[in-house]
Design a protein around this motif. Structure first.
Motif, PDB file in Angstrom:
ATOM      1  N   LEU A   1      64.749  83.833 109.187  1.00 49.36           N
ATOM      2  CA  LEU A   1      63.809  84.422 108.229  1.00 49.36           C
ATOM      3  C   LEU A   1      63.270  83.449 107.176  1.00 49.36           C
ATOM      4  N   PRO A   2      64.107  82.654 106.519  1.00 50.50           N
ATOM      5  CA  PRO A   2      63.534  81.768 105.496  1.00 50.50           C
ATOM      6  C   PRO A   2      62.818  80.540 106.069  1.00 50.50           C
ATOM      7  N   LEU A   3      62.924  80.325 107.368  1.00 49.43           N
ATOM      8  CA  LEU A   3      62.387  79.104 107.972  1.00 49.43           C
ATOM      9  C   LEU A   3      61.019  79.285 108.619  1.00 49.43           C
ATOM     10  N   ILE A   4      60.697  80.487 109.042  1.00 52.35           N
ATOM     11  CA  ILE A   4      59.453  80.696 109.780  1.00 52.35           C
ATOM     12  C   ILE A   4      58.969  82.124 109.561  1.00 52.35           C
ATOM     13  N   GLY A   5      57.667  82.283 109.544  1.00 48.66           N
ATOM     14  CA  GLY A   5      57.094  83.607 109.368  1.00 48.66           C
ATOM     15  C   GLY A   5      56.772  83.915 107.917  1.00 48.66           C
ATOM     16  N   TRP A   6      56.547  85.181 107.656  1.00 52.87           N
ATOM     17  CA  TRP A   6      56.056  85.620 106.354  1.00 52.87           C
ATOM     18  C   TRP A   6      56.989  85.308 105.192  1.00 52.87           C
ATOM     19  N   GLU A   7      58.285  85.221 105.433  1.00 47.58           N
ATOM     20  CA  GLU A   7      59.232  84.994 104.336  1.00 47.58           C
ATOM     21  C   GLU A   7      59.432  83.515 104.007  1.00 47.58           C
TER      22      GLU A   7
ATOM     23  N   GLY B   1      58.910  79.985 102.444  1.00 44.36           N
ATOM     24  CA  GLY B   1      58.338  79.478 101.206  1.00 44.36           C
ATOM     25  C   GLY B   1      58.831  80.156  99.942  1.00 44.36           C
ATOM     26  N   TYR B   2      59.506  81.288 100.086  1.00 43.49           N
ATOM     27  CA  TYR B   2      60.034  81.980  98.911  1.00 43.49           C
ATOM     28  C   TYR B   2      61.362  81.384  98.502  1.00 43.49           C
ATOM     29  N   GLN B   3      61.621  81.389  97.214  1.00 45.76           N
ATOM     30  CA  GLN B   3      62.899  80.918  96.691  1.00 45.76           C
ATOM     31  C   GLN B   3      63.966  81.971  96.958  1.00 45.76           C
ATOM     32  N   PRO B   4      65.205  81.562  97.195  1.00 43.70           N
ATOM     33  CA  PRO B   4      66.272  82.552  97.380  1.00 43.70           C
ATOM     34  C   PRO B   4      66.462  83.359  96.089  1.00 43.70           C
ATOM     35  N   ALA B   5      66.766  84.623  96.236  1.00 40.58           N
ATOM     36  CA  ALA B   5      67.013  85.472  95.072  1.00 40.58           C
ATOM     37  C   ALA B   5      68.391  85.173  94.495  1.00 40.58           C
ATOM     38  N   GLU B   6      68.488  85.298  93.189  1.00 43.84           N
ATOM     39  CA  GLU B   6      69.763  85.108  92.526  1.00 43.84           C
ATOM     40  C   GLU B   6      70.668  86.292  92.859  1.00 43.84           C
ATOM     41  N   ALA B   7      71.915  86.007  93.136  1.00 35.74           N
ATOM     42  CA  ALA B   7      72.876  87.076  93.445  1.00 35.74           C
ATOM     43  C   ALA B   7      73.157  87.882  92.186  1.00 35.74           C
ATOM     44  N   GLU B   8      73.113  89.202  92.332  1.00 34.77           N
ATOM     45  CA  GLU B   8      73.406  90.077  91.204  1.00 34.77           C
ATOM     46  C   GLU B   8      74.896  90.393  91.177  1.00 34.77           C
ATOM     47  N   ASP B   9      75.420  90.614  89.973  1.00 28.14           N
ATOM     48  CA  ASP B   9      76.804  91.034  89.840  1.00 28.14           C
ATOM     49  C   ASP B   9      76.926  92.476  90.311  1.00 28.14           C
ATOM     50  N   PRO B  10      78.039  92.814  90.949  1.00 27.29           N
ATOM     51  CA  PRO B  10      78.219  94.195  91.418  1.00 27.29           C
ATOM     52  C   PRO B  10      78.242  95.159  90.233  1.00 27.29           C
ATOM     53  N   ASP B  11      77.632  96.297  90.411  1.00 28.46           N
ATOM     54  CA  ASP B  11      77.623  97.345  89.393  1.00 28.46           C
ATOM     55  C   ASP B  11      78.117  98.623  90.064  1.00 28.46           C
ATOM     56  N   PRO B  12      79.409  98.957  89.894  1.00 32.75           N
ATOM     57  CA  PRO B  12      79.966 100.123  90.595  1.00 32.75           C
ATOM     58  C   PRO B  12      79.296 101.434  90.189  1.00 32.75           C
TER      59      PRO B  12
ATOM     60  N   THR C   1      49.848  72.952 109.107  1.00 32.43           N
ATOM     61  CA  THR C   1      51.121  73.253 109.775  1.00 32.43           C
ATOM     62  C   THR C   1      51.948  74.217 108.935  1.00 32.43           C
ATOM     63  N   GLU C   2      52.002  73.992 107.628  1.00 34.94           N
ATOM     64  CA  GLU C   2      52.753  74.901 106.755  1.00 34.94           C
ATOM     65  C   GLU C   2      52.128  76.293 106.777  1.00 34.94           C
ATOM     66  N   LYS C   3      50.828  76.364 106.749  1.00 28.29           N
ATOM     67  CA  LYS C   3      50.150  77.664 106.825  1.00 28.29           C
ATOM     68  C   LYS C   3      50.485  78.354 108.142  1.00 28.29           C
ATOM     69  N   TRP C   4      50.509  77.593 109.238  1.00 31.40           N
ATOM     70  CA  TRP C   4      50.834  78.163 110.548  1.00 31.40           C
ATOM     71  C   TRP C   4      52.279  78.650 110.585  1.00 31.40           C
ATOM     72  N   LEU C   5      53.215  77.878 110.002  1.00 25.77           N
ATOM     73  CA  LEU C   5      54.625  78.273 110.011  1.00 25.77           C
ATOM     74  C   LEU C   5      54.847  79.623 109.337  1.00 25.77           C
ATOM     75  N   ARG C   6      53.930  80.043 108.479  1.00 21.15           N
ATOM     76  CA  ARG C   6      54.059  81.304 107.750  1.00 21.15           C
ATOM     77  C   ARG C   6      53.362  82.474 108.441  1.00 21.15           C
ATOM     78  N   THR C   7      52.875  82.263 109.649  1.00 20.02           N
ATOM     79  CA  THR C   7      52.127  83.308 110.353  1.00 20.02           C
ATOM     80  C   THR C   7      53.011  84.113 111.305  1.00 20.02           C
ATOM     81  N   SER C   8      52.477  85.275 111.681  1.00 22.96           N
ATOM     82  CA  SER C   8      53.136  86.086 112.713  1.00 22.96           C
ATOM     83  C   SER C   8      53.131  85.354 114.045  1.00 22.96           C
ATOM     84  N   GLU C   9      52.083  84.586 114.290  1.00 24.06           N
ATOM     85  CA  GLU C   9      51.994  83.822 115.545  1.00 24.06           C
ATOM     86  C   GLU C   9      53.160  82.855 115.675  1.00 24.06           C
ATOM     87  N   ALA C  10      53.472  82.134 114.600  1.00 23.98           N
ATOM     88  CA  ALA C  10      54.590  81.193 114.633  1.00 23.98           C
ATOM     89  C   ALA C  10      55.913  81.935 114.812  1.00 23.98           C
ATOM     90  N   TRP C  11      56.089  83.024 114.053  1.00 21.30           N
ATOM     91  CA  TRP C  11      57.306  83.834 114.165  1.00 21.30           C
ATOM     92  C   TRP C  11      57.488  84.329 115.594  1.00 21.30           C
TER      93      TRP C  11
END
Length: 143
Positions: free
Chosen positions: A55-61, A63-74, A104-114
């Motif tokens: 997912l983070p390497l190819i397709g629509w996702e 280029g996005y930065q990883p989300a920060e992990a949230e602390d558990p909230d019971p 190439t970067e634009k292509w890597l983010r496409t459905s075609e590449a995925w």
């Protein structure tokens, strides 16, 4: 071996994003090691192991930065999301996304590449699936 468009796209993607090679290597190892008595559902391997890595390497996702992990909230196991808060979060993520400045970067983010990369990996997993049920196990005696 005849080179197909899918294989050409897979090679193009791997040259542009070398981390994809590790994902391909995992698929190659799993498909080589599965025995006729094993349970290795191609769809289960895709959903549980390969897709989260791709997912983070190819397709629509890509280029996005990883989300920060949230602390558990019971107290908030289930949380309702306000649409405007969600939209604001998406806009913030878009601002922080690495720009696609090359073709190439634009292509890597496409459905075609995925589809070309992941379609090939799914095909390999499904071809190796011994059709012994869902999951990923060495044999039916081992959970």
């Amino acid at each position: 071996m005849t080179t197909t468009a899918r294989q050409t796209d897979l090679d193009r993607a791997t040259r542009a994003e070398p981390r994809l090679q590790a994902v391909i290597n995992i698929v190659t190892a799993l498909t080589a090691l599965v025995r006729p008595t094993d349970t290795m559902c191609g769809g289960c391997v895709w959903d549980e192991i390969i897709k989260p890595l791709a997912l983070p390497l190819i397709g629509w996702e890509r280029g996005y930065q990883p989300a920060e992990a949230e602390d558990p909230d019971p107290d908030r196991m289930w949380r309702l999301i306000n649409a405007s808060d969600w939209a604001a979060g998406w806009q913030d993520a878009e601002k922080a996304r690495t720009p696609a400045t090359t073709d190439t970067e634009k292509w890597l983010r496409t459905s075609e590449a995925w589809d070309s990369v992941c379609g090939e990996l799914i095909r390999r997993l499904n071809d190796a699936d011994p059709a012994n049920g869902h999951g990923v196990h060495h044999n039916r005696k081992t959970p």
